[in-house]
Enzyme design. Structure first.
Site, PDB file in Angstrom:
ATOM      1  CB  THR A 157      -0.875   0.015   1.263  1.00 14.15           C
ATOM      2  OG1 THR A 157      -1.506  -1.247   1.381  1.00 14.15           O
ATOM      3  CG2 THR A 157      -1.917   1.094   1.192  1.00 14.15           C
ATOM      4  CD  GLU A 452      -4.445  -9.786   3.927  1.00 11.57           C
ATOM      5  OE1 GLU A 452      -4.568 -10.728   3.138  1.00 11.57           O
ATOM      6  OE2 GLU A 452      -3.954  -9.897   5.053  1.00 11.57           O
TER       7      GLU A 452
END
Lengths: 702, 702
Positions: A157, A452
Site C-alpha cells: 500500500t 486485504e
C-alpha cells in the site's frame, strides 16, 4: 454460589445458579458438538491443549490488563510475545502452528497481525513470487521461517494507492551496468503507508514497485529490500516513520517508508514469473493470475476468524442474557420475579440468529480451508511437474476458489462486525465498559472490512464474475463450473414462479434452491441493467455487492447441508437442523426479503409468516440450548476475556472484581485534578473576579 | 496547490485542486443552506461565532492530540475544560449556552457528557422532581447552575438494574424520630454503577432509591445526597470507586457508589410530586408521568447530536471521496487518468443517502426541539397556574412528544452509528487511522444506543403506543392525536391496494402517504399477532421496534415536507427536493422494502425500479452538489478534527503532517523493545539452545 463473608441483604442476585440450571438441561454433549465445530475430534483436542499451553505461558497469556494498556505498552508486549511465539514455531509442524495462530488471532489480534505480516505476507510474498532458490535463500537459509536474522514487512500500500495495486507508483529501475534495481519513491503519494512492522521492527521488506527496464514500464512486481542492518540501523536512502495511533491493534508498529534511490542486487527481484536477465531482457509470465495466489491464505484466515470472533461475542452476550434479569415478562404472574432477558422474544431474535450464523460459519470456514489447501496443493504439484493440463485445471479451480473466498471474506467480515456491535448492544450499558471486551473487539475487527481487499471492491469483483458467468450461460451456451455451477439452471428459473412456499420453509434443500433462484434472477436483472447502460459495470456496482453477499450465504448453507447429511440422527443433529433453519430463514430469507419478494422467489404471505411467526418459533425452540451451544465453542475464560462472559455466569461479582483489580482502591488515590477542581468550585463570585467593574455605578459614568 | 521546496517527480497527486473545482460549480450559496440547516440566520450566525470563540480558546480548543491521549490525560483535560466552560455559563443566557453545548457535544463529546451529567441530569433531576424551593436552594442559592460549590452526579443505574428503573434496589428508609432518610445499598447488585463524575469530581448526587416509610415500599423516588464535603473528602458511609476504562469518552470519571446507612435530612427528598411529611405521611403524586419529563431533554439533545455527528462524518468521507482517485472508470477512455472515487455509482450509493439523511435529521431535530420547548413551557405554565384543563392538555401533548422523541432518539442514534461506520469504510484503510477521527467518533457515539433508554426497550415502548392507538381506533372508535393522528385513516387503508406506484415516486406527499399506510398495515398485523398470542406484548417485540423506526422516518419526512413547502423556489430548493427524494427512496422505501412489499404498499416492479434505476439517478443528480452540501454544514477544521476531512481537501499533505507531528521524528527515536527484538533475531540456533540434547547420539542411548 460462592459463600461470602460480607454483609448483604435483600434479593441478592444469583446469576451463577441460572447458568448452572441451563447446563443441567443440555440435550447433547458440548464436547461432541465441538468436534462438529472444529471439523474433527483430533483438531478439537489439539486446540484445547494449545489453549491450556498458552493460558499457562506467562508471556503469551492475556488478561483484562489489555483493556488499560497504552499504545507503547501494547507494542512492547507484542514484541515480546513475538519472540516467545517464535520458539513454538521452531518446535511444531505447520498444521499445528496454523491452528495455534487461529487461536492467537482470537485472543490477541494485534500479535496475530504483527507476526502475521512477517510469516504470512512477507514470507508468503517470497513463496508466491520467488523462485525456489529465492525461497530457500530467505525462508530457510536466512532462517526467516523461524523469525531469526530476518524480520520482514510487506510494502504494498502507498499513501495514494490501496485497492488499485496496479496503480502503485514506487519505481524499481533496472541499472544494467551494475546489475542492480534502484528503488525510489517519486512523491508523497507513493510513500509506502500502513506498513506493519516497518516503524521499529522489520529488517527487510517486500516492495511492490513498477519495474522499469530501459525506459519501459512493465507494471508492478515484487522486490526484497533490506531496511535495517544487523545492528538494526536503517540503511542509507531508507527513511521510516511511525504511523501512530489506530482504531485498534495498537500493538503493531505500522510505519511509512520512503526510498530515495536505494540499490538492491538483481537477485532481490522475486522472479518466479516475471524475470529480468543480467542484460535487461524481461520475460513476462504466462499466467499472471498465479501471482495473486498469495492473497488467498489471508482470505481463508479471515473466514476462520469470522467464525471464532462471532463465537466469542455471542458467548458473552448469551451468558450475560442468562444471568441478567430485567422487568417482568408481559405474561408473568403476580408473584413472578424479574425475567432473564434471554427469555424475551425480542432478545432471542437479536441473539439466536447470530449464534446460528456462527455455527454456519464454523463449517463453511472448514470447507473453504480444505478446498483451498486441496486446490493449492494440486496446482503446486502440476506446476512442479510442468503438467500443462494440470495447470489449466488448477487455474480453473483457483478461479472458482477466488470467487468463493472473495465473497466469503467480504460477507463474513461484515457479518462479524455487525455481530460484535449487536452483541455489545445486547449487553446494554455494561457492554460499553472496556472490560466487557466489546469495544476492543470491535476496534480490532473493524479493519478486516477494508484491508486485504476492501469489502466493497471485492464484492463488486465477485458479483462481476457471477454476471459474466450467467451471461456466458445465457448468451454463449457456456457451462458454469465450481461454486457457480447452479447457473447452468438459469433458463429453467427465469420466470416469475414462486419457488419457496410457506410449507417448504423447513426444508433446507428447498431454501437452498430458493437462494439459487434468487441469485439467478438477480444476476439476470443485473445483466439487463448492464446492457441497458452500455456495459457500464460501475453502474451496477451496488447489485454486484448484493450478489456477492448472497453467494456467500449460499456457500455457507450448501456446505452446512452437505455436512449435516453425514451426521448421525440424534438430539445434536436436531439442534443443528434448527440452527440451519434459523440461519436460512432469518439471515438469508428475511435479511434479503427485498430481493426474494422483488424477484418473486417468495410471496408476501410467506415473508409475513416468517417475520410474524416462523423465525420466532425457531428462536423459542433453540432457547433451551443456548448455553450448551455456546459452551460447545470451548472458549476458556482467558480467551473470552470479558467481565460479562465467564463460564461461571457470576457476572456481577466478576465485573466488580475486574473493576476493583484494574483501578485504584477507594481511598487510596486522589485524582491529579481534584485539588484544581475543588478550587474552581470554591472560586470567588463573578462580581469579585470582575473587580466589580460591571455594575450600576459604572453605567452612570457613561 | 501550495508550492513546496522538496523534490517530487511523477504524477504528483493534486487533491486540493479537485475540491476547489467542485466549489467553483456550486449552484447555491452554502451560507444560505446553513440557515436552512440551523433553522434560522440568527442561530447560524451565533453558532459560527461560538466556533470561532472556542477555536481560539486555548483550553477549549481540540486538535489531533486527542487521538493519542491516555485515559488519565483525557480526564485531567476534561476537568480543566469544565472549569473553563463554567466561566461562559456565568456570562451567557440559556439559549446561547444550549447552542454552545450542542457544538461541544460534537467537538468534545466527553466534555459534553461530563458537564452534562451535572447540568442536565443532576440539575435536571432537581428541576423536574424538586419543589421550587428545593430548586432555588441547590440550583441558585448554592450556585450549582454556575458550576460553583456543588458539582452533582446522577445515581440512577445500579449494577443489576438499568433499563428497569422501577426495579432499583437502593433503599431510602424514613426515620421518623430524626426526620431523616437512611440511604442504603443492600447488596452488590444495588451498587450504583456507571455514575458519571462520581469517581473523583462530584460533591453531591441525586439518588434513585426505594422510599420505605413505616415498612411500606412506595417505589423509586429521588433524593439529594452529599458525597464529598467542601474539602473534597468522602462523607462517612459513602464508598466510591473508579469504574475504569470505557469503549469511549474516557475523559469522564464514571464511578460506582455504595451507601452504608447514610443519613440525609427530610428536605433532601425531592418532593415536587411525592411528599413525605415530618411524621411520615406519604402523599402520592396525581400524575406520575410528569416526573419522567426530565428524560425528554436528553432525547432531544441526542436527536440534535445525530444531525451534527452525521454531518461531520459525511463531510469527511465526501471530501475524501473527491480527493481520492482509484482505478479507471469502466467507461473511461484510454488516456483518462484514475477516477475520483466519488464518481463511482456504488460510492455515490454508499455516501449520498447518508448525506440526505443528515439533511433530513437537521430539520427534524429543529422541529422536535421547538415542539419540546413549546410543550414543556405550556405545561409548566398550566402547572404554575394550577390550570387543570391546561394540565390535562399538556399531558396529552407530552405523551405525543414522548412517542415522537422516543422513536427519534432510538432511530437516529442507530442511524448515526451506522453512518459513522459506513463513512469510515468509505475512506478505506485510511479510515482506520486514529487521526481520521472515525474510531474515536464511533467509540464515543456507541453509548448513545444503550444509555438514557436502551434503543430496543425504547423502540418497543413506542411501537406499543402505536399498536395500542390503532387498537383504540379500530376497536373502540377512539381518535388518535398528535404524531399518531394518521391512524384515524386506518379503515381506509386496510386493504391490499398498492399505494405508491412507480410514477409517483417523485412525489414526497405520495411517499409520505405510503409510509402512513405501511405503518397502519404493519401495526394492524402486530395487533393481529398480539391477539393471536394472548396479548403477549413481548412476543411481538421485534415488530414493535420496526414500527418505531418507521415512525421516526415518518416524522422526519413529514417535517421536511412542511419546511420544504415554505421555501422559495430556486436552485437551493431543487437540491433540497432531490435530497428529500433520495432520503425517502433509499433510507425509507428501499430500507424497509421487505415491509412495503409484504404489506403490498409497493409492488415488486416499483422496488426493482428503485434499486436498479431511481436511487442511482438521484445520486447522480446530487453528485455535483456534494461539496457545497457538506460545506453548508459550516464545520470548521477544528471541529472536523480529521486527517482526511479538512476544508482544503489536501488530504495527503494533511495526513502526512499529522502523522509526523504526532509521532517521533524519523531517526530521533528508538523503540524500547528494539534492542531486545534484535537480540531475539540474532539468538543462537535451536540445537545450541537445547544444549544439543536432542540428537542422534542420544537416541542410541535408549
Amino acid at each position: 454460589m460462592e459463600v461470602k463473608n460480607t454483609i448483604q441483604s435483600g434479593n441478592i442476585p444469583t446469576p451463577a445458579l441460572a447458568i448452572q440450571a441451563e447446563r443441567a438441561k443440555a440435550t447433547f454433549d458440548p464436547e461432541l458438538m465441538n468436534h462438529f465445530l472444529e471439523g474433527s475430534k483430533e483438531k478439537s483436542d489439539e486446540i484445547k491443549q494449545m489453549i491450556q499451553q498458552m493460558e499457562r505461558d506467562p508471556i503469551l497469556q492475556v488478561s483484562s490488563k489489555v483493556y488499560d494498556m497504552t499504545k507503547a505498552e501494547h507494542r512492547l508486549e507484542t514484541a515480546r510475545k513475538i519472540a516467545r511465539l517464535a520458539l513454538y514455531i521452531e518446535l511444531e509442524n505447520f498444521s499445528s502452528f496454523e491452528n495455534r495462530m487461529s487461536l492467537v488471532s482470537l485472543m490477541d489480534p494485534q500479535l496475530h497481525t504483527r507476526i502475521g505480516v512477517h510469516l504470512g505476507l512477507f514470507l508468503g510474498c517470497i513463496r508466491g513470487n520467488g523462485t525456489s532458490e529465492q525461497m530457500y535463500y530467505w525462508v530457510l537459509n536466512k532462517e526467516a521461517a523461524y523469525v531469526k536474522q530476518i524480520y520482514g514487512c510487506f510494502a504494498m500500500t502507498e499513501l495514494a494507492h490501496g485497492s488499485n495495486v496496479a496503480g502503485l507508483e514506487t519505481t524499481a529501475t533496472y541499472d544494467v551496468e551494475n546489475e542492480q534495481f534502484v528503488i525510489n519513491t517519486p512523491h508523497i503519494g507513493a510513500t509506502k503507508w500502513w506498513i506493519g512492522g516497518a516503524a521499529h521492527s522489520a529488517t527487510h521488506t517486500t516492495v511492490y514497485a513498477r519495474l522499469i527496464v530501459k525506459g519501459k514500464d512493465y507494471g508492478v512486481k515484487t522486490f526484497v529490500v533490506p531496511l535495517r542492518d544487523s545492528n538494526h540501523n536503517l540503511n542509507p536512502g531508507v527513511v521510516v516513520g511511525d504511523i501512530g495511533a489506530k482504531m485498534g491493534r495498537d500493538g503493531i508498529d505500522n510505519g511509512w517508508i520512503q526510498f530515495s534511490n536505494v540499490r538492491i542486487p538483481r537477485y532481490n527481484m522475486l522472479q518466479k514469473y516475471c524475470k529480468v536477465s543480467a542484460d535487461g531482457e524481461v520475460t513476462e509470465p504466462p499466467n499472471n493470475q498465479l501471482s495473486y495466489s498469495a492473497l488467498l491464505g489471508g482470505r481463508v484466515v479471515m473466514v476462520k476468524d469470522s467464525f471464532r470472533w462471532s463465537a466469542k461475542v455471542v458467548t458473552i452476550a448469551i451468558r450475560y442474557a442468562i444471568a441478567r434479569r430485567q422487568f417482568k415478562a408481559s405474561k408473568a404472574g403476580e408473584n413472578d420475579g424479574e425475567n432473564q432477558i434471554m427469555n424475551y422474544p425480542l432478545h432471542q431474535r437479536r441473539l439466536i440468529p447470530l449464534l446460528a450464523t456462527a455455527y454456519a460459519f464454523s463449517n463453511g470456514a472448514n470447507v473453504l480451508d480444505q478446498l483451498s489447501k486441496k486446490t493449492m496443493d494440486s496446482l503446486d504439484h502440476a506446476v512442479s511437474q510442468d503438467d500443462k493440463a494440470g495447470i489449466d485445471k488448477g487455474i480453473e479451480e483457483m478461479k472458482s476458489l477466488f470467487v468463493a473466498s472473495g465473497s466469503l471474506k467480504s460477507t463474513c467480515t461484515w457479518s462479524t462486525l455487525n455481530t460484535i456491535e449487536q452483541c455489545r448492544q445486547a449487553c446494554g450499558g455494561h457492554g460499553y465498559s472496556s472490560y466487557s471486551g466489546f469495544g476492543k473487539t470491535y476496534n480490532d475487527w473493524a479493519v478486516q472490512c477494508t484491508w486485504e481487499g476492501d469489502n466493497n471492491i471485492l464484492g463488486m469483483s465477485i458479483g462481476k464474475q457471477l454476471v459474466k458467468n450467467i451471461s456466458g450461460v445465457i448468451k454463449d451456451g457456456n457451462k458454469a463450473t465450481g461454486i457457480l455451477d447452479f447457473l447452468n439452471n438459469t433458463k429453467q428459473y427465469l420466470n416469475n414462479e414462486i419457488v419457496l412456499k410457506k410449507d417448504q420453509l423447513e426444508s433446507l434443500e428447498q431454501v437452498l434452491k430458493a437462494v439459487e433462484v434468487a441469485l439467478i434472477r438477480t444476476a439476470n436483472q443485473a445483466l439487463a441493467d448492464l446492457d441497458k447502460n452500455g456495459e457500464d459495470w460501475d453502474y451496477i456496482g451496488a447489485r454486484l455487492v448484493e450478489l456477492s453477499k448472497m453467494l456467500a450465504h449460499f456457500f455457507m448453507l450448501k456446505s452446512f447441508l452437505e455436512k449435516f447429511n453425514t451426521l448421525e440422527e440424534g438430539p445434536m443433529k436436531l439442534v443443528l437442523k434448527q440452527l440451519a433453519q434459523l440461519y436460512s430463514s432469518s439471515v438469508i430469507l428475511e435479511g434479503f426479503s427485498g430481493i426474494f419478494l422483488t424477484f418473486k422467489v417468495l410471496d408476501s404471505d410467506t415473508v409475513s409468516y416468517l417475520s410474524s411467526e416462523y423465525i420466532q418459533k425457531l428462536c423459542a425452540d433453540l432457547r433451551p440450548h443456548v448455553i450448551p451451544l455456546t459452551d460447545a465453542f470451548n472458549l476458556s475464560d482467558m480467551i473470552i476475556n470479558s467481565s460479562l462472559g465467564n463460564y461461571d455466569g457470576n457476572v456481577y461479582e466478576n465485573f466488580f472484581k475486574i473493576v476493583k483489580d484494574r483501578n485504584p482502591a477507594p481511598g487510596s488515590y486522589t485524582a491529579p485534578y481534584e485539588e484544581e477542581f475543588r478550587a474552581h468550585l470554591n472560586r470567588p463570585s463573578l462580581e469579585d473576579r470582575q473587580r466589580n467593574e460591571i455594575n450600576e455605578d459604572n453605567e452612570e459614568l457613561v
